[in-house]
Design a protein around this motif. Structure first.
Motif, PDB file in Angstrom:
ATOM      1  N   GLY A  27       0.821  -1.205   0.000  1.00  0.00           N
ATOM      2  CA  GLY A  27       0.000   0.000   0.000  1.00  0.00           C
ATOM      3  C   GLY A  27       0.851   1.249   0.000  1.00  0.00           C
ATOM      4  N   ALA A  28       0.222   2.364  -0.305  1.00  0.00           N
ATOM      5  CA  ALA A  28       0.943   3.636  -0.401  1.00  0.00           C
ATOM      6  C   ALA A  28       1.651   3.995   0.903  1.00  0.00           C
ATOM      7  CB  ALA A  28      -0.024   4.746  -0.815  1.00  0.00           C
ATOM      8  N   GLU A  29       0.978   3.799   2.020  1.00  0.00           N
ATOM      9  CA  GLU A  29       1.595   4.139   3.306  1.00  0.00           C
ATOM     10  C   GLU A  29       2.820   3.274   3.588  1.00  0.00           C
ATOM     11  OE1 GLU A  29      -1.303   4.111   6.432  1.00  0.00           O
ATOM     12  OE2 GLU A  29      -2.500   5.672   5.483  1.00  0.00           O
ATOM     13  N   GLY A  30       2.756   2.006   3.220  1.00  0.00           N
ATOM     14  CA  GLY A  30       3.885   1.111   3.419  1.00  0.00           C
ATOM     15  C   GLY A  30       5.079   1.481   2.559  1.00  0.00           C
ATOM     16  N   PHE A  31       4.822   1.794   1.274  1.00  0.00           N
ATOM     17  CA  PHE A  31       5.910   2.235   0.394  1.00  0.00           C
ATOM     18  C   PHE A  31       6.550   3.505   0.949  1.00  0.00           C
ATOM     19  CE2 PHE A  31       3.814  -0.407  -2.847  1.00  0.00           C
ATOM     20  CZ  PHE A  31       4.900  -0.999  -3.458  1.00  0.00           C
ATOM     21  N   ALA A  32       5.712   4.441   1.408  1.00  0.00           N
ATOM     22  CA  ALA A  32       6.221   5.701   1.962  1.00  0.00           C
ATOM     23  C   ALA A  32       7.082   5.435   3.189  1.00  0.00           C
ATOM     24  CB  ALA A  32       5.063   6.638   2.299  1.00  0.00           C
ATOM     25  N   GLN A  33       6.630   4.545   4.055  1.00  0.00           N
ATOM     26  CA  GLN A  33       7.383   4.239   5.273  1.00  0.00           C
ATOM     27  C   GLN A  33       8.727   3.590   4.955  1.00  0.00           C
ATOM     28  OE1 GLN A  33       6.412   5.077   8.566  1.00  0.00           O
ATOM     29  NE2 GLN A  33       8.587   4.653   8.809  1.00  0.00           N
ATOM     30  N   GLU A  34       8.737   2.676   3.990  1.00  0.00           N
ATOM     31  CA  GLU A  34       9.996   2.015   3.622  1.00  0.00           C
ATOM     32  C   GLU A  34      11.002   3.014   3.052  1.00  0.00           C
ATOM     33  OE1 GLU A  34      10.123  -1.950   1.766  1.00  0.00           O
ATOM     34  OE2 GLU A  34       7.927  -1.862   1.867  1.00  0.00           O
ATOM     35  N   LEU A  35      10.532   3.913   2.194  1.00  0.00           N
ATOM     36  CA  LEU A  35      11.436   4.919   1.637  1.00  0.00           C
ATOM     37  C   LEU A  35      11.903   5.872   2.727  1.00  0.00           C
ATOM     38  CD1 LEU A  35      12.954   6.312  -0.630  1.00  0.00           C
ATOM     39  CD2 LEU A  35      10.811   7.479  -1.267  1.00  0.00           C
ATOM     40  N   GLN A  36      10.999   6.280   3.590  1.00  0.00           N
ATOM     41  CA  GLN A  36      11.387   7.177   4.687  1.00  0.00           C
ATOM     42  C   GLN A  36      12.449   6.523   5.566  1.00  0.00           C
ATOM     43  OE1 GLN A  36       8.480   9.815   6.741  1.00  0.00           O
ATOM     44  NE2 GLN A  36       8.895   8.479   8.488  1.00  0.00           N
ATOM     45  N   ASP A  37      12.268   5.263   5.895  1.00  0.00           N
ATOM     46  CA  ASP A  37      13.262   4.543   6.703  1.00  0.00           C
ATOM     47  C   ASP A  37      14.605   4.483   5.980  1.00  0.00           C
ATOM     48  OD1 ASP A  37      11.295   4.119   8.607  1.00  0.00           O
ATOM     49  OD2 ASP A  37      10.962   2.014   8.049  1.00  0.00           O
ATOM     50  N   ALA A  38      14.565   4.279   4.649  1.00  0.00           N
ATOM     51  CA  ALA A  38      15.803   4.195   3.861  1.00  0.00           C
ATOM     52  C   ALA A  38      16.533   5.533   3.811  1.00  0.00           C
ATOM     53  CB  ALA A  38      15.497   3.724   2.444  1.00  0.00           C
ATOM     54  N   LEU A  39      15.807   6.629   3.960  1.00  0.00           N
ATOM     55  CA  LEU A  39      16.434   7.953   3.954  1.00  0.00           C
ATOM     56  C   LEU A  39      16.910   8.355   5.340  1.00  0.00           C
ATOM     57  CD1 LEU A  39      13.851   9.802   1.671  1.00  0.00           C
ATOM     58  CD2 LEU A  39      16.101   8.911   1.009  1.00  0.00           C
ATOM     59  N   ARG A  40      16.192   7.931   6.360  1.00  0.00           N
ATOM     60  CA  ARG A  40      16.527   8.330   7.741  1.00  0.00           C
ATOM     61  C   ARG A  40      17.669   7.531   8.349  1.00  0.00           C
ATOM     62  NH1 ARG A  40      10.925   9.546  11.042  1.00  0.00           N
ATOM     63  NH2 ARG A  40      10.362  11.427   9.875  1.00  0.00           N
ATOM     64  N   SER A  41      17.854   6.307   7.893  1.00  0.00           N
ATOM     65  CA  SER A  41      18.906   5.468   8.475  1.00  0.00           C
ATOM     66  C   SER A  41      19.782   4.884   7.373  1.00  0.00           C
ATOM     67  CB  SER A  41      18.286   4.334   9.301  1.00  0.00           C
ATOM     68  OG  SER A  41      17.765   3.345   8.444  1.00  0.00           O
ATOM     69  N   ASP A  42      20.886   4.291   7.756  1.00  0.00           N
ATOM     70  CA  ASP A  42      21.799   3.709   6.771  1.00  0.00           C
ATOM     71  C   ASP A  42      21.601   2.203   6.611  1.00  0.00           C
ATOM     72  OD1 ASP A  42      22.892   2.765   9.113  1.00  0.00           O
ATOM     73  OD2 ASP A  42      24.927   3.454   8.684  1.00  0.00           O
ATOM     74  N   GLY A  43      20.511   1.671   7.130  1.00  0.00           N
ATOM     75  CA  GLY A  43      20.270   0.230   7.072  1.00  0.00           C
ATOM     76  C   GLY A  43      20.255  -0.334   5.654  1.00  0.00           C
ATOM     77  N   LEU A  44      19.502   0.288   4.763  1.00  0.00           N
ATOM     78  CA  LEU A  44      19.437  -0.178   3.373  1.00  0.00           C
ATOM     79  C   LEU A  44      20.806  -0.075   2.716  1.00  0.00           C
ATOM     80  CD1 LEU A  44      17.754  -1.162   0.926  1.00  0.00           C
ATOM     81  CD2 LEU A  44      17.382   1.263   0.378  1.00  0.00           C
ATOM     82  N   PHE A  45      21.481   1.040   2.924  1.00  0.00           N
ATOM     83  CA  PHE A  45      22.819   1.222   2.359  1.00  0.00           C
ATOM     84  C   PHE A  45      23.766   0.133   2.856  1.00  0.00           C
ATOM     85  CE2 PHE A  45      27.100   2.834   3.320  1.00  0.00           C
ATOM     86  CZ  PHE A  45      27.580   2.968   2.034  1.00  0.00           C
ATOM     87  N   GLU A  46      23.743  -0.138   4.148  1.00  0.00           N
ATOM     88  CA  GLU A  46      24.653  -1.149   4.712  1.00  0.00           C
ATOM     89  C   GLU A  46      24.349  -2.541   4.169  1.00  0.00           C
ATOM     90  OE1 GLU A  46      27.395  -0.753   6.269  1.00  0.00           O
ATOM     91  OE2 GLU A  46      27.202   1.389   6.679  1.00  0.00           O
ATOM     92  N   ARG A  47      23.058  -2.868   3.987  1.00  0.00           N
ATOM     93  CA  ARG A  47      22.712  -4.177   3.410  1.00  0.00           C
ATOM     94  C   ARG A  47      23.211  -4.268   1.975  1.00  0.00           C
ATOM     95  NH1 ARG A  47      17.811  -2.935   5.660  1.00  0.00           N
ATOM     96  NH2 ARG A  47      16.714  -3.006   3.660  1.00  0.00           N
ATOM     97  N   TRP A  48      23.053  -3.175   1.215  1.00  0.00           N
ATOM     98  CA  TRP A  48      23.538  -3.157  -0.171  1.00  0.00           C
ATOM     99  C   TRP A  48      25.059  -3.255  -0.195  1.00  0.00           C
ATOM    100  CZ3 TRP A  48      26.560   0.861  -2.252  1.00  0.00           C
ATOM    101  CH2 TRP A  48      26.880   0.696  -3.608  1.00  0.00           C
ATOM    102  N   ARG A  49      25.708  -2.466   0.650  1.00  0.00           N
ATOM    103  CA  ARG A  49      27.174  -2.443   0.680  1.00  0.00           C
ATOM    104  C   ARG A  49      27.746  -3.826   0.973  1.00  0.00           C
ATOM    105  NH1 ARG A  49      31.491   0.642   4.424  1.00  0.00           N
ATOM    106  NH2 ARG A  49      30.517  -0.612   6.020  1.00  0.00           N
ATOM    107  N   ALA A  50      27.086  -4.570   1.842  1.00  0.00           N
ATOM    108  CA  ALA A  50      27.550  -5.913   2.193  1.00  0.00           C
ATOM    109  C   ALA A  50      27.512  -6.863   1.002  1.00  0.00           C
ATOM    110  CB  ALA A  50      26.710  -6.473   3.335  1.00  0.00           C
ATOM    111  N   THR A  51      26.718  -6.538  -0.023  1.00  0.00           N
ATOM    112  CA  THR A  51      26.635  -7.403  -1.202  1.00  0.00           C
ATOM    113  C   THR A  51      27.683  -7.070  -2.259  1.00  0.00           C
ATOM    114  OG1 THR A  51      25.076  -5.999  -2.437  1.00  0.00           O
ATOM    115  CG2 THR A  51      24.127  -7.605  -0.893  1.00  0.00           C
ATOM    116  N   GLN A  52      28.430  -6.014  -2.054  1.00  0.00           N
ATOM    117  CA  GLN A  52      29.419  -5.577  -3.045  1.00  0.00           C
ATOM    118  C   GLN A  52      30.690  -6.409  -2.930  1.00  0.00           C
ATOM    119  OE1 GLN A  52      28.260  -3.192  -5.360  1.00  0.00           O
ATOM    120  NE2 GLN A  52      26.529  -3.934  -4.151  1.00  0.00           N
ATOM    121  N   ASP A  53      31.422  -6.519  -4.039  1.00  0.00           N
ATOM    122  CA  ASP A  53      32.656  -7.310  -4.071  1.00  0.00           C
ATOM    123  C   ASP A  53      33.680  -6.789  -3.072  1.00  0.00           C
ATOM    124  OD1 ASP A  53      31.676  -8.995  -6.014  1.00  0.00           O
ATOM    125  OD2 ASP A  53      32.513  -7.812  -7.662  1.00  0.00           O
TER     126      ASP A  53
END
Length: 113
Positions: A27-53
């Motif tokens: 739903g729209a609220e869920g998508f908004a919350q996920e993006l907001q969390d990705a901007l407010r914290s580095d969790g998504l970045f750290e998960r992505w970074r861990a997948t890099q060579d």
């Protein structure tokens, strides 16, 4: 200085992608919350970074966060509109959206917040 990004997810099913980093909401609220969390914290970045060579060689600037970022989501017929307000640089913002939605998003407008 904060920027307001107007984003459209024309096909939310495609925005959910198939990677462990993709959106998972239905739903729209869920998508908004996920993006907001990705901007407010580095969790998504750290998960992505861990997948890099070579995680230690990833540009740390891509991990920028904005604890004051806000995202509003609205269902509009079959697509979802998101309005994100953040001080994160545009290139980093777009990188986060690519991680979450792949190419299944459209930048509709940008303005000063």
């Amino acid at each position: 200085m904060a920027t307001r990004y107007y984003i459209s997810l024309p096909d939310p099913q495609k925005a959910r992608g198939g990677t462990p980093l993709s959106f998972t909401s239905h739903g729209a609220e869920g998508f908004a919350q996920e993006l907001q969390d990705a901007l407010r914290s580095d969790g998504l970045f750290e998960r992505w970074r861990a997948t890099q060579d070579d995680p230690d060689n990833v540009d740390a600037a891509l991990g920028a966060t904005d604890p004051a970022a806000t995202v509003i989501g609205k269902q509009d017929d079959l697509h979802i509109d998101l309005i994100a307000t953040t001080s994160i640089p545009g290139a980093v913002f777009k990188h986060r959206l690519r991680l979450l939605a792949g190419s299944a998003w459209e930048l509709r407008d940008v303005s000063a917040a």
